[in-house]
Design a protein around this motif. Structure first.
Motif, PDB file in Angstrom:
ATOM      1  N   ASN A   1      17.340 -10.301  31.815  1.00  0.00           N
ATOM      2  CA  ASN A   1      16.760 -10.927  32.997  1.00  0.00           C
ATOM      3  C   ASN A   1      16.899 -10.098  34.249  1.00  0.00           C
ATOM      4  OD1 ASN A   1      15.848 -13.234  31.708  1.00  0.00           O
ATOM      5  ND2 ASN A   1      17.821 -14.265  31.912  1.00  0.00           N
ATOM      6  N   ILE A   2      17.672  -9.012  34.223  1.00  0.00           N
ATOM      7  CA  ILE A   2      17.811  -8.183  35.410  1.00  0.00           C
ATOM      8  C   ILE A   2      17.651  -6.721  35.037  1.00  0.00           C
ATOM      9  CG2 ILE A   2      19.348  -9.816  36.563  1.00  0.00           C
ATOM     10  CD1 ILE A   2      21.673  -7.966  35.881  1.00  0.00           C
ATOM     11  N   LEU A   3      17.260  -5.949  36.011  1.00  0.00           N
ATOM     12  CA  LEU A   3      17.120  -4.513  35.830  1.00  0.00           C
ATOM     13  C   LEU A   3      18.480  -3.871  36.077  1.00  0.00           C
ATOM     14  CD1 LEU A   3      14.802  -2.510  35.284  1.00  0.00           C
ATOM     15  CD2 LEU A   3      14.577  -2.243  37.734  1.00  0.00           C
ATOM     16  N   VAL A   4      19.037  -3.190  35.079  1.00  0.00           N
ATOM     17  CA  VAL A   4      20.382  -2.642  35.199  1.00  0.00           C
ATOM     18  C   VAL A   4      20.362  -1.422  36.099  1.00  0.00           C
ATOM     19  CG1 VAL A   4      21.094  -3.527  32.962  1.00  0.00           C
ATOM     20  CG2 VAL A   4      20.111  -1.243  33.109  1.00  0.00           C
ATOM     21  N   ARG A   5      21.547  -1.031  36.599  1.00  0.00           N
ATOM     22  CA  ARG A   5      21.654   0.053  37.570  1.00  0.00           C
ATOM     23  C   ARG A   5      21.057   1.345  37.039  1.00  0.00           C
ATOM     24  NH1 ARG A   5      21.435   0.340  42.473  1.00  0.00           N
ATOM     25  NH2 ARG A   5      22.792  -1.497  42.496  1.00  0.00           N
ATOM     26  N   GLU A   6      21.274   1.684  35.754  1.00  0.00           N
ATOM     27  CA  GLU A   6      20.732   2.922  35.208  1.00  0.00           C
ATOM     28  C   GLU A   6      19.208   2.936  35.275  1.00  0.00           C
ATOM     29  OE1 GLU A   6      24.778   2.308  33.751  1.00  0.00           O
ATOM     30  OE2 GLU A   6      22.994   1.041  33.777  1.00  0.00           O
ATOM     31  N   GLU A   7      18.585   1.773  35.060  1.00  0.00           N
ATOM     32  CA  GLU A   7      17.130   1.709  35.101  1.00  0.00           C
ATOM     33  C   GLU A   7      16.611   1.856  36.529  1.00  0.00           C
ATOM     34  OE1 GLU A   7      16.826  -2.009  33.129  1.00  0.00           O
ATOM     35  OE2 GLU A   7      16.336  -1.118  31.205  1.00  0.00           O
TER      36      GLU A   7
ATOM     37  N   GLY B   1      12.336   2.702  28.181  1.00  0.00           N
ATOM     38  CA  GLY B   1      13.566   2.033  28.580  1.00  0.00           C
ATOM     39  C   GLY B   1      13.359   0.590  28.955  1.00  0.00           C
ATOM     40  N   GLY B   2      12.164   0.236  29.411  1.00  0.00           N
ATOM     41  CA  GLY B   2      11.879  -1.138  29.811  1.00  0.00           C
ATOM     42  C   GLY B   2      12.297  -1.400  31.253  1.00  0.00           C
ATOM     43  N   MET B   3      11.603  -2.314  31.912  1.00  0.00           N
ATOM     44  CA  MET B   3      11.917  -2.733  33.273  1.00  0.00           C
ATOM     45  C   MET B   3      11.914  -4.259  33.299  1.00  0.00           C
ATOM     46  SD  MET B   3       9.866   0.084  35.593  1.00  0.00           S
ATOM     47  CE  MET B   3       8.308   0.009  34.725  1.00  0.00           C
ATOM     48  N   PRO B   4      12.953  -4.879  32.761  1.00  0.00           N
ATOM     49  CA  PRO B   4      12.933  -6.331  32.541  1.00  0.00           C
ATOM     50  C   PRO B   4      12.757  -7.173  33.785  1.00  0.00           C
ATOM     51  CG  PRO B   4      15.090  -5.390  32.019  1.00  0.00           C
ATOM     52  CD  PRO B   4      14.154  -4.243  32.191  1.00  0.00           C
ATOM     53  N   LEU B   5      13.383  -6.810  34.917  1.00  0.00           N
ATOM     54  CA  LEU B   5      13.218  -7.643  36.114  1.00  0.00           C
ATOM     55  C   LEU B   5      11.781  -7.578  36.624  1.00  0.00           C
ATOM     56  CD1 LEU B   5      14.310  -9.471  38.292  1.00  0.00           C
ATOM     57  CD2 LEU B   5      15.056  -7.463  39.560  1.00  0.00           C
ATOM     58  N   LEU B   6      11.209  -6.379  36.636  1.00  0.00           N
ATOM     59  CA  LEU B   6       9.835  -6.244  37.099  1.00  0.00           C
ATOM     60  C   LEU B   6       8.862  -6.908  36.130  1.00  0.00           C
ATOM     61  CD1 LEU B   6       9.994  -2.573  38.410  1.00  0.00           C
ATOM     62  CD2 LEU B   6      10.170  -4.702  39.704  1.00  0.00           C
ATOM     63  N   GLU B   7       9.164  -6.876  34.848  1.00  0.00           N
ATOM     64  CA  GLU B   7       8.350  -7.600  33.882  1.00  0.00           C
ATOM     65  C   GLU B   7       8.440  -9.098  34.126  1.00  0.00           C
ATOM     66  OE1 GLU B   7       9.666  -6.275  30.086  1.00  0.00           O
ATOM     67  OE2 GLU B   7       9.025  -4.213  30.443  1.00  0.00           O
ATOM     68  N   ARG B   8       9.616  -9.560  34.499  1.00  0.00           N
ATOM     69  CA  ARG B   8       9.782 -10.980  34.802  1.00  0.00           C
ATOM     70  C   ARG B   8       8.923 -11.381  36.002  1.00  0.00           C
ATOM     71  NH1 ARG B   8      15.663 -13.704  36.169  1.00  0.00           N
ATOM     72  NH2 ARG B   8      15.038 -15.891  36.091  1.00  0.00           N
ATOM     73  N   VAL B   9       8.882 -10.531  37.026  1.00  0.00           N
ATOM     74  CA  VAL B   9       8.004 -10.782  38.172  1.00  0.00           C
ATOM     75  C   VAL B   9       6.550 -10.856  37.713  1.00  0.00           C
ATOM     76  CG1 VAL B   9       7.104  -9.804  40.326  1.00  0.00           C
ATOM     77  CG2 VAL B   9       9.558  -9.754  39.873  1.00  0.00           C
ATOM     78  N   GLY B  10       6.151  -9.896  36.879  1.00  0.00           N
ATOM     79  CA  GLY B  10       4.786  -9.878  36.381  1.00  0.00           C
ATOM     80  C   GLY B  10       4.433 -11.107  35.570  1.00  0.00           C
ATOM     81  N   GLU B  11       5.364 -11.578  34.762  1.00  0.00           N
ATOM     82  CA  GLU B  11       5.115 -12.763  33.952  1.00  0.00           C
ATOM     83  C   GLU B  11       5.024 -14.017  34.813  1.00  0.00           C
ATOM     84  OE1 GLU B  11       8.375 -12.400  31.332  1.00  0.00           O
ATOM     85  OE2 GLU B  11       7.395 -10.893  30.045  1.00  0.00           O
TER      86      GLU B  11
ATOM     87  N   TRP C   1       7.214 -12.542  43.629  1.00  0.00           N
ATOM     88  CA  TRP C   1       8.304 -11.659  44.043  1.00  0.00           C
ATOM     89  C   TRP C   1       9.420 -12.400  44.769  1.00  0.00           C
ATOM     90  CZ3 TRP C   1       9.442  -6.517  43.287  1.00  0.00           C
ATOM     91  CH2 TRP C   1       8.468  -5.749  42.651  1.00  0.00           C
ATOM     92  N   GLU C   2       9.200 -13.643  45.186  1.00  0.00           N
ATOM     93  CA  GLU C   2      10.174 -14.371  46.013  1.00  0.00           C
ATOM     94  C   GLU C   2      11.588 -14.394  45.452  1.00  0.00           C
ATOM     95  OE1 GLU C   2       8.706 -18.253  46.828  1.00  0.00           O
ATOM     96  OE2 GLU C   2       7.343 -17.598  48.426  1.00  0.00           O
ATOM     97  N   PRO C   3      11.793 -14.592  44.139  1.00  0.00           N
ATOM     98  CA  PRO C   3      13.180 -14.615  43.640  1.00  0.00           C
ATOM     99  C   PRO C   3      13.887 -13.266  43.732  1.00  0.00           C
ATOM    100  CG  PRO C   3      11.668 -15.691  42.101  1.00  0.00           C
ATOM    101  CD  PRO C   3      10.823 -14.944  43.081  1.00  0.00           C
ATOM    102  N   VAL C   4      13.140 -12.196  43.981  1.00  0.00           N
ATOM    103  CA  VAL C   4      13.728 -10.853  43.987  1.00  0.00           C
ATOM    104  C   VAL C   4      13.836 -10.310  45.408  1.00  0.00           C
ATOM    105  CG1 VAL C   4      13.537  -8.509  43.056  1.00  0.00           C
ATOM    106  CG2 VAL C   4      12.668 -10.457  41.732  1.00  0.00           C
ATOM    107  N   ILE C   5      12.699 -10.147  46.074  1.00  0.00           N
ATOM    108  CA  ILE C   5      12.660  -9.690  47.468  1.00  0.00           C
ATOM    109  C   ILE C   5      11.530 -10.428  48.180  1.00  0.00           C
ATOM    110  CG2 ILE C   5      13.628  -7.387  47.087  1.00  0.00           C
ATOM    111  CD1 ILE C   5      10.803  -6.266  47.038  1.00  0.00           C
ATOM    112  N   THR C   6      11.634 -10.506  49.504  1.00  0.00           N
ATOM    113  CA  THR C   6      10.569 -11.120  50.293  1.00  0.00           C
ATOM    114  C   THR C   6       9.479 -10.089  50.540  1.00  0.00           C
ATOM    115  OG1 THR C   6      12.123 -12.610  51.393  1.00  0.00           O
ATOM    116  CG2 THR C   6      10.000 -12.244  52.468  1.00  0.00           C
ATOM    117  N   THR C   7       8.253 -10.443  50.194  1.00  0.00           N
ATOM    118  CA  THR C   7       7.119  -9.539  50.382  1.00  0.00           C
ATOM    119  C   THR C   7       6.052 -10.204  51.250  1.00  0.00           C
ATOM    120  OG1 THR C   7       6.015 -10.321  48.364  1.00  0.00           O
ATOM    121  CG2 THR C   7       7.511  -8.428  48.155  1.00  0.00           C
ATOM    122  N   ASN C   8       5.187  -9.389  51.798  1.00  0.00           N
ATOM    123  CA  ASN C   8       4.077  -9.900  52.596  1.00  0.00           C
ATOM    124  C   ASN C   8       2.855  -9.029  52.332  1.00  0.00           C
ATOM    125  OD1 ASN C   8       2.573 -11.349  54.475  1.00  0.00           O
ATOM    126  ND2 ASN C   8       3.278 -10.116  56.205  1.00  0.00           N
ATOM    127  N   PHE C   9       2.327  -9.142  51.101  1.00  0.00           N
ATOM    128  CA  PHE C   9       1.144  -8.382  50.718  1.00  0.00           C
ATOM    129  C   PHE C   9      -0.088  -9.060  51.314  1.00  0.00           C
ATOM    130  CE2 PHE C   9       3.804  -7.987  46.654  1.00  0.00           C
ATOM    131  CZ  PHE C   9       4.480  -6.866  47.129  1.00  0.00           C
TER     132      PHE C   9
END
Length: 228
Positions: free
Chosen positions: A8-14, A49-59, A168-176
């Motif tokens: 559910n989160i993107l690890v530091r290495e990623e 390697g996968g980007m699970p947090l960003l995939e979660r945003v996309g989903e 994106w709200e659960p991760v960062i505040t955006t204003n696209f």
């Protein structure tokens, strides 16, 4: 659908992998190989390697946008996240059916500008449905879009950006947002390194590709939030 991880989160290495190939923000971007050039293998490594947090945003966006489309179009609509990768801006939309619809948008307080791309059959499918068309979807060869078609595509782009802000709200505040009429144009250097979320959008029997893209320089200040 291309699934990479169930975390559910993107690890530091990623996060480091996402951001370490970026040139210093004060240095000019370049398409040439050499000091400061972006590694051409960066995207492939991130896909594996996968980007699970960003995939979660996309989903999350898929659910929000599909619900909105069903409400607007009054018929079946489906949105699926296909992949998340990193590539140069000049290579973002080469796989889209031409003439692709490309819309640049503002990022609020974030650095740079983003871009939304739809292949021609999807863009024209939105136009037909939102203008009340029907029957067989046959689109002949063309070089671009009429003013009315561009206006409809802009409405769809605004809806995409509104739903993406919510995703994106659960991760960062955006204003696209799209630029105001007569406002400053958005500029993206061809050599800019971009995060690309690829979606397949289905409206009734039609399916087409849509890409949502952000410059990596915009995400770099948010590496702590992306790291959970």
């Amino acid at each position: 659908m291309n699934r990479h991880s169930t975390n559910n989160i993107l690890v530091r290495e990623e996060i480091d992998l996402l951001l370490k190939d970026l040139p210093d923000s004060s240095a000019p971007e370049t398409d040439e190989d050499g000091p400061g050039a972006v590694s051409q293998t960066c995207g492939d490594r991130i896909i594996r390697g996968g980007m699970p947090l960003l995939e979660r945003v996309g989903e999350h966006f898929c659910v929000l946008f599909a619900d909105s489309l069903r409400g607007v179009l009054r018929h079946k609509a489906a949105v699926e996240l296909v992949s998340v990768d990193v590539t140069r801006f000049s290579e973002l939309f080469v796989s889209l059916t031409q003439p692709a619809s490309i819309t640049h948008f503002q990022l609020g307080d974030m650095r740079g500008a983003g871009s939304l791309g739809m292949d021609s059959k999807l863009a024209l499918g939105f136009v037909e449905d939102m203008l009340g068309g029907g029957g067989a979807r046959t689109y002949g060869s063309r070089k671009g879009y009429t003013a009315i078609e561009r206006s409809v595509i802009e409405l769809v782009a605004r809806l995409v950006l509104e739903r993406m802000n919510r995703a994106w709200e659960p991760v960062i505040t955006t204003n696209f947002t799209l630029p105001d009429e007569g406002g400053c144009a958005c500029y993206i250097p061809s050599g800019a390194v971009c995060l690309r979320m690829a979606f397949e959008v289905g409206i009734e029997e039609l399916a087409g590709a849509m890409y949502f893209c952000l410059p990596m320089t915009a995400l770099k200040p948010h590496r702590n939030e992306l790291g959970g």
